[in-house]
Design a protein around this motif. Structure first.
Motif, PDB file in Angstrom:
ATOM      1  N   THR A 165       0.872  -1.167   0.000  1.00 23.76           N
ATOM      2  CA  THR A 165       0.000   0.000   0.000  1.00 23.76           C
ATOM      3  C   THR A 165       0.912   1.220   0.000  1.00 23.76           C
ATOM      4  O   THR A 165       1.603   1.504   0.965  1.00 23.76           O
ATOM      5  CB  THR A 165      -1.011  -0.047   1.178  1.00 23.76           C
ATOM      6  OG1 THR A 165      -1.820   1.123   1.157  1.00 23.76           O
ATOM      7  CG2 THR A 165      -0.360  -0.201   2.546  1.00 23.76           C
ATOM      8  N   LEU A 166       0.964   1.864  -1.167  1.00 24.18           N
ATOM      9  CA  LEU A 166       1.984   2.895  -1.399  1.00 24.18           C
ATOM     10  C   LEU A 166       1.351   4.230  -1.762  1.00 24.18           C
ATOM     11  O   LEU A 166       2.058   5.167  -2.106  1.00 24.18           O
ATOM     12  CB  LEU A 166       2.907   2.457  -2.553  1.00 24.18           C
ATOM     13  CG  LEU A 166       3.455   1.018  -2.521  1.00 24.18           C
ATOM     14  CD1 LEU A 166       4.201   0.704  -3.818  1.00 24.18           C
ATOM     15  CD2 LEU A 166       4.374   0.807  -1.324  1.00 24.18           C
ATOM     16  N   GLY A 167       0.030   4.327  -1.729  1.00 22.28           N
ATOM     17  CA  GLY A 167      -0.656   5.548  -2.136  1.00 22.28           C
ATOM     18  C   GLY A 167      -1.084   5.487  -3.591  1.00 22.28           C
ATOM     19  O   GLY A 167      -1.266   4.403  -4.142  1.00 22.28           O
ATOM     20  N   MET A 168      -1.211   6.676  -4.201  1.00 22.00           N
ATOM     21  CA  MET A 168      -1.728   6.747  -5.577  1.00 22.00           C
ATOM     22  C   MET A 168      -0.673   6.266  -6.573  1.00 22.00           C
ATOM     23  O   MET A 168       0.507   6.602  -6.436  1.00 22.00           O
ATOM     24  CB  MET A 168      -2.092   8.191  -5.925  1.00 22.00           C
ATOM     25  CG  MET A 168      -3.273   8.694  -5.141  1.00 22.00           C
ATOM     26  SD  MET A 168      -3.836  10.279  -5.759  1.00 22.00           S
ATOM     27  CE  MET A 168      -2.543  11.360  -5.196  1.00 22.00           C
ATOM     28  N   LEU A 169      -1.120   5.540  -7.581  1.00 26.14           N
ATOM     29  CA  LEU A 169      -0.181   5.036  -8.604  1.00 26.14           C
ATOM     30  C   LEU A 169      -0.341   5.827  -9.899  1.00 26.14           C
ATOM     31  O   LEU A 169      -1.465   6.134 -10.318  1.00 26.14           O
ATOM     32  CB  LEU A 169      -0.443   3.557  -8.867  1.00 26.14           C
ATOM     33  CG  LEU A 169      -0.164   2.608  -7.694  1.00 26.14           C
ATOM     34  CD1 LEU A 169      -0.472   1.168  -8.094  1.00 26.14           C
ATOM     35  CD2 LEU A 169       1.282   2.732  -7.205  1.00 26.14           C
ATOM     36  N   LYS A 170       0.784   6.101 -10.543  1.00 30.82           N
ATOM     37  CA  LYS A 170       0.771   6.750 -11.865  1.00 30.82           C
ATOM     38  C   LYS A 170       0.680   5.658 -12.933  1.00 30.82           C
ATOM     39  O   LYS A 170       1.024   4.497 -12.662  1.00 30.82           O
ATOM     40  CB  LYS A 170       2.060   7.555 -12.055  1.00 30.82           C
ATOM     41  CG  LYS A 170       2.181   8.726 -11.077  1.00 30.82           C
ATOM     42  CD  LYS A 170       3.222   9.731 -11.528  1.00 30.82           C
ATOM     43  CE  LYS A 170       4.641   9.274 -11.300  1.00 30.82           C
ATOM     44  NZ  LYS A 170       5.244   9.613 -10.019  1.00 30.82           N
ATOM     45  N   PRO A 171       0.272   6.041 -14.158  1.00 31.71           N
ATOM     46  CA  PRO A 171       0.197   5.024 -15.215  1.00 31.71           C
ATOM     47  C   PRO A 171       1.534   4.294 -15.340  1.00 31.71           C
ATOM     48  O   PRO A 171       2.602   4.913 -15.278  1.00 31.71           O
ATOM     49  CB  PRO A 171      -0.108   5.846 -16.471  1.00 31.71           C
ATOM     50  CG  PRO A 171      -0.796   7.072 -15.965  1.00 31.71           C
ATOM     51  CD  PRO A 171      -0.183   7.370 -14.618  1.00 31.71           C
ATOM     52  N   GLY A 172       1.479   2.990 -15.470  1.00 30.51           N
ATOM     53  CA  GLY A 172       2.688   2.181 -15.665  1.00 30.51           C
ATOM     54  C   GLY A 172       3.237   1.591 -14.373  1.00 30.51           C
ATOM     55  O   GLY A 172       3.891   0.546 -14.389  1.00 30.51           O
TER      56      GLY A 172
END
Ligand code: SAM
Ligand code: DTB
Ligand code: SF4
Length: 340
Positions: free
Chosen positions: A143-150
């Protein structure tokens, strides 16, 4: 709704069109407790062995200093909670903890980081941790927070099994808890995780001053996702001094049981995790939650920054309730002896 009502057919896990209305969920939620428990437990028995429990161990791989303003969170840099900001742990340290978790009986190892979202170089380091933990024979969750595309794809390539990203509460109550990211941004991250073929772990928190309608709306959002989450953590607020929610009234344990029961009915095949808040919870409340359909917990004496029950307390609870760890699905082996 009466207790002799036929329990409806259970939709397949992947079935689209979970079209529960808010009113339907609220009437489920508000029915007499015995009727709700009967229905939830019936659904639970159809989908799971009711005497088995899945054990996940949590570790904080990057503690404190988070720029977000989540009002419940001791790791936000905005609140004086005594949680220091630390660097990302080394892979060796993480693997040592994972070995300990495995020896204690956990089947899943969840790594949390106090980030708004990971940077690309963070992903490389976490990917190494994921591969190492997987090689130990544990399921992996981060659980690392929001993910960017890719980024989700990179985590998937490293062997990630689950990504935890909570919606936390209803969309309408959300803005009184968090202002630094939107509900839609959370949904976007969940979609990225799903599209990358990673299992979704998504739930929320009760006891933040939300109403029954808010709890029902959160469950509605979760149950009506295009594909339901595989894991649904139900956290009870841990009130940490220095956070804006430190003075909240205690959550009513019966409301927690109702929330768990509704989660079980709405998402029959999900693992429903009785997550944060068990230290302050009575054994009988926990037992009711397990009857209502909770079949997973965080196991280990610490959550991220706060306490979780001692091993000895959990083992005694499992013994008294006749619960066995889900680690070994064939043997029904009881938990190993525990160091405290
Ligand atoms: N920073 C990442 C994020 O927020 O997505 C990952 C870690 S964050 C601590 C994970 C979740 O822990 C939150 O979404 C929230 O549901 C839960 N949590 C945090 N503090 C809590 C508290 N005091 N009581 C109960 N749950 C809490
Ligand atoms: C989840 O739903 N609960 C966990 C995990 N996912 C990351 C976190 C609970 C945190 C409780 C407060 C703390 O220990 O800092
Ligand atoms: Fe940061 Fe996550 Fe805590 Fe929010 S919940 S302040 S994003 S660590």
């Amino acid at each position: 709704m009466s207790s002799d009502e036929t329990v409806p057919e259970i939709a397949p896990f992947t079935a689209p069109g979970h079209d529960w209305s808010l009113d339907e969920i609220l009437s489920l939620y508000r029915q007499p407790l015995n009727d709700l428990l009967y229905r939830a437990h019936t659904v639970h028995r159809r989908c799971f062995d009711p005497n088995r429990i899945q054990l996940s161990t949590l570790i904080n791989i990057k503690s404190g200093g988070c720029p977000e303003d989540c009002a419940y969170c001791p790791q936000s840099v905005r609140y004086k909670t005594g949680v220091d900001s630390e660097a990302l742990m080394s892979c060796e340290q993480v693997l040592a903890e994972a070995r300990r978790a495995k020896a204690s009986g956990a089947s899943r190892f969840c790594m949390g980081a106090a980030w708004r979202g990971p940077k690309d170089r963070d992903i490389d380091r976490v990917a190494e941790m994921i591969s190492g933990v997987r090689d130990l024979g544990l399921e992996t969750c981060v659980t690392l927070g929001m993910l960017k595309p890719g980024q989700a794809e990179q985590l998937k390539s490293a062997g990630l099994d689950y990504y935890n990203h909570n919606l936390d509460t209803s969309e309408s109550f959300y803005s009184s808890i968090i202002s630094t990211r939107t509900y839609q941004e959370r949904l976007d991250t969940l979609q990225r995780v799903r599209d990358a073929g990673i299992n979704v772990c998504c739930g929320g928190i009760i006891g933040m001053g939300e109403s029954a309608e808010d709890r029902a709306a959160l469950l509605q959002t979760l149950a009506c996702l295009p594909r339901q989450p595989e894991s649904v953590p139900i956290n009870t607020l841990v009130k940490v001094a220095g956070t804006p929610l430190e003075g909240e009234e205690d959550a009513d344990p019966i409301e927690l049981v109702r929330t768990v029961a509704c989660a079980r009915i709405l998402m029959p095949r999900a693992y429903v995790r009785l997550s944060a808040g068990r230290t302050e919870m009575s054994d009988s409340t926990q037992a009711l939650c397990f009857h209502a359909g909770a079949n997973s917990i965080f196991y280990g004496e610490k959550l991220l920054t706060t306490e979780n029950p001692q091993f000895s307390r959990d083992q005694s609870l499992f013994e008294r309730l006749g619960l066995v760890a889900d680690r070994d699905k064939t043997s029904g082996e009881v938990l190993p002896a525990q160091k405290t």
